[in-house]
Write a protein that holds these residues in place. Sequence first.
Motif, PDB file in Angstrom:
ATOM      1  N   LYS A   1     -53.424 -35.634 -76.181  1.00 56.52           N
ATOM      2  CA  LYS A   1     -52.482 -36.340 -77.087  1.00 56.52           C
ATOM      3  C   LYS A   1     -52.698 -35.895 -78.538  1.00 56.52           C
ATOM      4  N   ASP A   2     -53.969 -35.745 -78.928  1.00 62.39           N
ATOM      5  CA  ASP A   2     -54.277 -35.295 -80.300  1.00 62.39           C
ATOM      6  C   ASP A   2     -53.729 -33.893 -80.549  1.00 62.39           C
ATOM      7  N   ILE A   3     -53.932 -33.015 -79.568  1.00 61.29           N
ATOM      8  CA  ILE A   3     -53.480 -31.621 -79.711  1.00 61.29           C
ATOM      9  C   ILE A   3     -51.962 -31.572 -79.849  1.00 61.29           C
ATOM     10  N   VAL A   4     -51.272 -32.285 -78.948  1.00 59.45           N
ATOM     11  CA  VAL A   4     -49.804 -32.270 -78.914  1.00 59.45           C
ATOM     12  C   VAL A   4     -49.204 -32.860 -80.191  1.00 59.45           C
ATOM     13  N   ASN A   5     -49.842 -33.894 -80.729  1.00 59.39           N
ATOM     14  CA  ASN A   5     -49.255 -34.590 -81.883  1.00 59.39           C
ATOM     15  C   ASN A   5     -49.763 -34.122 -83.243  1.00 59.39           C
ATOM     16  N   GLU A   6     -50.901 -33.461 -83.272  1.00 60.02           N
ATOM     17  CA  GLU A   6     -51.513 -33.155 -84.576  1.00 60.02           C
ATOM     18  C   GLU A   6     -51.662 -31.672 -84.901  1.00 60.02           C
ATOM     19  N   TYR A   7     -51.666 -30.801 -83.902  1.00 56.82           N
ATOM     20  CA  TYR A   7     -51.812 -29.368 -84.200  1.00 56.82           C
ATOM     21  C   TYR A   7     -50.571 -28.864 -84.935  1.00 56.82           C
ATOM     22  N   PRO A   8     -50.743 -28.017 -85.959  1.00 63.30           N
ATOM     23  CA  PRO A   8     -49.581 -27.398 -86.620  1.00 63.30           C
ATOM     24  C   PRO A   8     -48.794 -26.552 -85.607  1.00 63.30           C
ATOM     25  N   GLU A   9     -47.519 -26.348 -85.888  1.00 60.42           N
ATOM     26  CA  GLU A   9     -46.654 -25.640 -84.937  1.00 60.42           C
ATOM     27  C   GLU A   9     -47.202 -24.259 -84.557  1.00 60.42           C
ATOM     28  N   MET A  10     -47.679 -23.489 -85.547  1.00 59.96           N
ATOM     29  CA  MET A  10     -48.183 -22.145 -85.265  1.00 59.96           C
ATOM     30  C   MET A  10     -49.435 -22.182 -84.381  1.00 59.96           C
ATOM     31  N   GLU A  11     -50.245 -23.210 -84.574  1.00 57.75           N
ATOM     32  CA  GLU A  11     -51.467 -23.364 -83.779  1.00 57.75           C
ATOM     33  C   GLU A  11     -51.111 -23.742 -82.333  1.00 57.75           C
ATOM     34  N   LEU A  12     -50.132 -24.635 -82.200  1.00 58.71           N
ATOM     35  CA  LEU A  12     -49.648 -25.005 -80.852  1.00 58.71           C
ATOM     36  C   LEU A  12     -49.086 -23.783 -80.140  1.00 58.71           C
ATOM     37  N   TYR A  13     -48.302 -23.001 -80.867  1.00 58.82           N
ATOM     38  CA  TYR A  13     -47.716 -21.774 -80.321  1.00 58.82           C
ATOM     39  C   TYR A  13     -48.822 -20.837 -79.834  1.00 58.82           C
ATOM     40  N   ARG A  14     -49.858 -20.664 -80.642  1.00 60.13           N
ATOM     41  CA  ARG A  14     -50.979 -19.776 -80.267  1.00 60.13           C
ATOM     42  C   ARG A  14     -51.651 -20.263 -78.983  1.00 60.13           C
ATOM     43  N   VAL A  15     -51.932 -21.572 -78.908  1.00 62.49           N
ATOM     44  CA  VAL A  15     -52.597 -22.144 -77.731  1.00 62.49           C
ATOM     45  C   VAL A  15     -51.760 -21.916 -76.469  1.00 62.49           C
ATOM     46  N   ILE A  16     -50.454 -22.241 -76.559  1.00 59.47           N
ATOM     47  CA  ILE A  16     -49.580 -22.130 -75.380  1.00 59.47           C
ATOM     48  C   ILE A  16     -49.375 -20.669 -74.982  1.00 59.47           C
ATOM     49  N   ARG A  17     -49.257 -19.796 -75.982  1.00 60.70           N
ATOM     50  CA  ARG A  17     -49.084 -18.364 -75.703  1.00 60.70           C
ATOM     51  C   ARG A  17     -50.349 -17.744 -75.102  1.00 60.70           C
ATOM     52  N   ASP A  18     -51.490 -17.995 -75.740  1.00 62.32           N
ATOM     53  CA  ASP A  18     -52.732 -17.323 -75.341  1.00 62.32           C
ATOM     54  C   ASP A  18     -53.357 -17.919 -74.086  1.00 62.32           C
ATOM     55  N   TYR A  19     -53.384 -19.247 -73.992  1.00 64.27           N
ATOM     56  CA  TYR A  19     -54.077 -19.893 -72.878  1.00 64.27           C
ATOM     57  C   TYR A  19     -53.157 -20.193 -71.695  1.00 64.27           C
ATOM     58  N   GLY A  20     -51.840 -20.245 -71.960  1.00 67.48           N
ATOM     59  CA  GLY A  20     -50.901 -20.496 -70.870  1.00 67.48           C
ATOM     60  C   GLY A  20     -50.167 -19.239 -70.447  1.00 67.48           C
ATOM     61  N   GLU A  21     -50.280 -18.194 -71.275  1.00 64.82           N
ATOM     62  CA  GLU A  21     -49.523 -16.950 -71.038  1.00 64.82           C
ATOM     63  C   GLU A  21     -48.055 -17.290 -70.755  1.00 64.82           C
TER      64      GLU A  21
END
Length: 313
Positions: free
Chosen positions: A139-159
């Motif tokens: 919940k913290d990650i989804v609501n608090e990470y900046p958009e670019m950081e969320l993008y990096r996480v989803i791109r890199d760790y979720g491919e």
Amino acid sequence: MEFTHKSVLLQETIEGLAIREDGTYVDGTLGGGGHAFYVCERLSDKGRFIGVDQDAAAIEAASSRLEPYKNRVKMDIVRSNYGNLPQVLSELNVAGVDGIVLDLGVSSYQLDTPERGFTYRENAPLDMRMDQRQELTAKDIVNEYPEMELYRVIRDYGEEKFAKNIAKHICEARKKKVIETTEELNDIIKAAIPIRARSVGGHPSKRTFQAIRIECNQELTILEQSIDQMIDLLNPKGRICIITFHSLEDRIVKRIFKINENPCTCPPDFPLCVCGKTPKGKVITRKPILPSEEELMVNRRSKSAKLRIFEKI
């Protein structure tokens, strides 16, 4: 709910450990004690077993499952992360071990307990912590990470190829209200993926949920930082068996095993090694061991599993 988890590549892992009955063995991802049970079965009263897990439910379940061996094998069960193994062993006055098992990823119990928030198939609070003493949640990650950081996480760790759009949709949705449940996140992800793409490649949320879980638990960072340490903890001829469930984990294990087998950094045209880096051991599995057809039939979650084994010199 009872902690149940089918141990993947069980026979292959136990054989790969080449267990000595008087040896000391560690299961760094104890879970329900599946691999551990068969390790203890092969130990004599001179053997020692150390089980490590960060999940309280796993500790309770494994303690119960291993009860038959507690009077025969010297046994320690510790609530910690395998990344802390040097410290755990130091506190137990263990200088070296003969084998280490890691069965990475999320357990069946964690997936099948909706309130843990790991699964996209049931509505539950966004949690995803493997260690519930930890503060950071999904919940913290989804609501608090900046958009670019969320993008990096989803791109890199979720491919995930729609990572940019998913991150954008999450940020737009959370401006209206806090995203609190797996169902809310599911709906946002679905809206961010084109209809045609939703019908292929499994559930549309699969890769994003994986990415957020990996980030929440720092799974790849801990793996990357731990393998060298664990190889150093092995006695001569000791083995480490690591089961991975996606390509990101497998790549890390493959690369670090290879470096430990051949650490020389001298240019290929040098007649002699001058860097002074010597091999720590050898890779036993040139190619990863995969589940058999029989295992795939009885446990569909074993589909992506790969086992790699390294032996210390």
